[in-house]
Design a protein around this motif. Structure first.
Motif, PDB file in Angstrom:
ATOM      1  N   TYR A 156       0.820  -1.207   0.000  1.00 38.38           N
ATOM      2  CA  TYR A 156       0.000   0.000   0.000  1.00 38.38           C
ATOM      3  C   TYR A 156       0.857   1.262   0.000  1.00 38.38           C
ATOM      4  O   TYR A 156       0.486   2.273  -0.615  1.00 38.38           O
ATOM      5  CB  TYR A 156      -0.958  -0.003   1.193  1.00 38.38           C
ATOM      6  N   LEU A 157       2.001   1.235   0.663  1.00 33.01           N
ATOM      7  CA  LEU A 157       2.898   2.391   0.636  1.00 33.01           C
ATOM      8  C   LEU A 157       3.380   2.653  -0.787  1.00 33.01           C
ATOM      9  O   LEU A 157       3.389   3.802  -1.253  1.00 33.01           O
ATOM     10  CB  LEU A 157       4.086   2.159   1.568  1.00 33.01           C
ATOM     11  N   VAL A 158       3.769   1.610  -1.499  1.00 37.35           N
ATOM     12  CA  VAL A 158       4.208   1.755  -2.891  1.00 37.35           C
ATOM     13  C   VAL A 158       3.086   2.338  -3.744  1.00 37.35           C
ATOM     14  O   VAL A 158       3.305   3.233  -4.572  1.00 37.35           O
ATOM     15  CB  VAL A 158       4.667   0.391  -3.448  1.00 37.35           C
ATOM     16  N   THR A 186      -7.878  -0.008  14.293  1.00 38.58           N
ATOM     17  CA  THR A 186      -8.953  -0.891  13.861  1.00 38.58           C
ATOM     18  C   THR A 186     -10.149  -0.741  14.783  1.00 38.58           C
ATOM     19  O   THR A 186     -10.083  -0.092  15.823  1.00 38.58           O
ATOM     20  CB  THR A 186      -8.503  -2.368  13.870  1.00 38.58           C
ATOM     21  N   SER A 187     -11.234  -1.379  14.389  1.00 40.04           N
ATOM     22  CA  SER A 187     -12.422  -1.381  15.240  1.00 40.04           C
ATOM     23  C   SER A 187     -12.301  -2.424  16.344  1.00 40.04           C
ATOM     24  O   SER A 187     -13.087  -2.432  17.286  1.00 40.04           O
ATOM     25  CB  SER A 187     -13.674  -1.662  14.400  1.00 40.04           C
ATOM     26  N   LYS A 199      -5.366  -8.203  10.682  1.00 44.05           N
ATOM     27  CA  LYS A 199      -6.291  -8.732   9.682  1.00 44.05           C
ATOM     28  C   LYS A 199      -7.642  -8.028   9.741  1.00 44.05           C
ATOM     29  O   LYS A 199      -8.603  -8.482   9.128  1.00 44.05           O
ATOM     30  CB  LYS A 199      -6.484 -10.236   9.901  1.00 44.05           C
ATOM     31  N   GLY A 200      -7.725  -6.906  10.458  1.00 42.39           N
ATOM     32  CA  GLY A 200      -8.990  -6.192  10.573  1.00 42.39           C
ATOM     33  C   GLY A 200      -9.523  -5.772   9.213  1.00 42.39           C
ATOM     34  O   GLY A 200      -8.786  -5.265   8.371  1.00 42.39           O
ATOM     35  N   LYS A 201     -10.817  -5.977   8.992  1.00 37.40           N
ATOM     36  CA  LYS A 201     -11.411  -5.652   7.690  1.00 37.40           C
ATOM     37  C   LYS A 201     -11.536  -4.147   7.472  1.00 37.40           C
ATOM     38  O   LYS A 201     -11.617  -3.681   6.343  1.00 37.40           O
ATOM     39  CB  LYS A 201     -12.769  -6.344   7.556  1.00 37.40           C
ATOM     40  N   SER A 202     -11.586  -3.375   8.556  1.00 35.89           N
ATOM     41  CA  SER A 202     -11.582  -1.916   8.459  1.00 35.89           C
ATOM     42  C   SER A 202     -10.408  -1.406   9.277  1.00 35.89           C
ATOM     43  O   SER A 202     -10.299  -1.722  10.466  1.00 35.89           O
ATOM     44  CB  SER A 202     -12.892  -1.320   8.991  1.00 35.89           C
ATOM     45  N   ALA A 203      -9.538  -0.633   8.651  1.00 35.58           N
ATOM     46  CA  ALA A 203      -8.335  -0.197   9.356  1.00 35.58           C
ATOM     47  C   ALA A 203      -7.778   1.078   8.738  1.00 35.58           C
ATOM     48  O   ALA A 203      -7.900   1.312   7.534  1.00 35.58           O
ATOM     49  CB  ALA A 203      -7.273  -1.290   9.327  1.00 35.58           C
ATOM     50  N   HIS A 204      -7.183   1.904   9.596  1.00 32.71           N
ATOM     51  CA  HIS A 204      -6.306   2.981   9.154  1.00 32.71           C
ATOM     52  C   HIS A 204      -4.882   2.557   9.487  1.00 32.71           C
ATOM     53  O   HIS A 204      -4.620   2.084  10.597  1.00 32.71           O
ATOM     54  CB  HIS A 204      -6.626   4.297   9.867  1.00 32.71           C
ATOM     55  N   VAL A 205      -3.990   2.726   8.535  1.00 32.10           N
ATOM     56  CA  VAL A 205      -2.590   2.354   8.730  1.00 32.10           C
ATOM     57  C   VAL A 205      -1.753   3.622   8.607  1.00 32.10           C
ATOM     58  O   VAL A 205      -1.786   4.302   7.576  1.00 32.10           O
ATOM     59  CB  VAL A 205      -2.136   1.305   7.698  1.00 32.10           C
ATOM     60  N   TYR A 206      -1.031   3.957   9.663  1.00 40.89           N
ATOM     61  CA  TYR A 206      -0.199   5.159   9.708  1.00 40.89           C
ATOM     62  C   TYR A 206       1.256   4.715   9.559  1.00 40.89           C
ATOM     63  O   TYR A 206       1.809   4.055  10.435  1.00 40.89           O
ATOM     64  CB  TYR A 206      -0.412   5.900  11.027  1.00 40.89           C
ATOM     65  N   ILE A 207       1.865   5.085   8.432  1.00 41.56           N
ATOM     66  CA  ILE A 207       3.201   4.600   8.086  1.00 41.56           C
ATOM     67  C   ILE A 207       4.186   5.765   8.087  1.00 41.56           C
ATOM     68  O   ILE A 207       3.976   6.768   7.401  1.00 41.56           O
ATOM     69  CB  ILE A 207       3.204   3.939   6.693  1.00 41.56           C
ATOM     70  N   THR A 208       5.254   5.642   8.856  1.00 39.64           N
ATOM     71  CA  THR A 208       6.371   6.585   8.806  1.00 39.64           C
ATOM     72  C   THR A 208       7.506   5.895   8.057  1.00 39.64           C
ATOM     73  O   THR A 208       7.850   4.751   8.368  1.00 39.64           O
ATOM     74  CB  THR A 208       6.837   6.971  10.221  1.00 39.64           C
ATOM     75  N   ARG A 235      -6.251   3.895   4.263  1.00 44.17           N
ATOM     76  CA  ARG A 235      -7.480   3.280   4.772  1.00 44.17           C
ATOM     77  C   ARG A 235      -7.758   2.028   3.954  1.00 44.17           C
ATOM     78  O   ARG A 235      -7.800   2.070   2.728  1.00 44.17           O
ATOM     79  CB  ARG A 235      -8.670   4.230   4.661  1.00 44.17           C
ATOM     80  N   ARG A 236      -7.953   0.924   4.651  1.00 44.14           N
ATOM     81  CA  ARG A 236      -8.302  -0.327   3.982  1.00 44.14           C
ATOM     82  C   ARG A 236      -9.639  -0.809   4.530  1.00 44.14           C
ATOM     83  O   ARG A 236      -9.799  -0.980   5.738  1.00 44.14           O
ATOM     84  CB  ARG A 236      -7.237  -1.396   4.238  1.00 44.14           C
TER      85      ARG A 236
END
Length: 242
Positions: A156-158, A186-187, A199-208, A235-236
């Motif tokens: 996702y970063l790429v 995640t929720s 493996k959460g179906k709804s998630a925000h991923v914060y990448i540094t 967001r996935r």
């Protein structure tokens, strides 16, 4: 435009990363069936030539825990915005399943995800403050060993970087990318094991991350240099009902 693995031009390198989206879906939704197919190779893809494109991909994948035998998959990706990462994967199936689903891969797709709830709808959130990150019921600091073993975070970063600069040469810059840390929201609450939260179906991923010399984004300017720490929010949302 129809492209095969042997003549993929640099500006369409996103096709291989989009093919890996199928891996992410299968890992989250279909792993309970006892299979975990992973991308072996991209065979071919068709792409519409627009500011936002649709990709129709055919690929080979195998389950390393079961058999080295590969199976053929079909994947459809529809980009929804120009200059930012915003896409829907409406088809991620075994080719042999296509007979039962008709021509769904060619039909217009209307995104609808009843499973997605606040805060995983609408605009992306702001970067969480240090105080926010102390809320372990919402945020999980992903261990280095976990993100190194999890290909979808780098994928996702790429795609985020590529969506802002489609002329970037992926082969040159991917090898320089270095993830500094990852936080996932995640929720699920903190009673869930880390594997389940990843493996959460709804998630925000914060990448540094570091390693991107000259980032590009509309109406924004950045400090240049591979040493600079940069941030990406992904967001996935995975909907089993679509």
């Amino acid at each position: 435009m129809m492209t095969t693995e042997d003549n993929v031009p640099e500006e369409y390198v996103s096709a291989e990363e989009y093919a890996r989206v199928r891996d992410d879906y299968w890992r989250v939704v279909r792993e309970s069936e006892g299979t975990n197919y992973q991308l072996s190779s991209l065979i071919k893809f068709n792409v519409t030539m627009n500011c936002v494109s649709s990709y129709y991909l055919t690929l080979l994948a195998h389950d390393p825990d079961v058999s080295p035998t590969v199976k053929t998959f079909q994947v459809r990706i529809d980009e929804k915005s120009f200059g930012r990462l915003d896409f829907t994967c409406s088809v991620a199936r075994l080719k042999e399943e296509a007979k039962d689903e008709g021509n769904s891969a060619k039909e217009p797709f209307m995104p609808h995800c009843p499973e997605a709830t606040v805060p995983f709808v609408g605009e992306l959130p702001l970067w969480p403050s240090a105080a926010d990150l102390n809320d372990e019921s919402r945020f999980y600091m992903v261990n280095r060993s976990e993100w190194e073993a999890t290909g979808w975070i780098l994928m996702y970063l790429v795609l985020v970087i590529y969506s802002h600069d489609k002329l970037i040469v992926t082969v040159n810059y991917q090898s320089k990318l270095k993830i500094v840390n990852v936080v996932i929201e995640t929720s699920a609450d903190d009673s869930e094991p880390s594997k389940e939260r990843l493996k959460g179906k709804s998630a925000h991923v914060y990448i540094t991350f570091k390693g991107l010399d000259e980032p590009q984004a509309p109406r924004q300017s950045f400090e240049f240099g591979e040493h600079v720490e940069r941030r990406a929010i992904v967001r996935r949302v995975i909907c089993e009902s679509t």
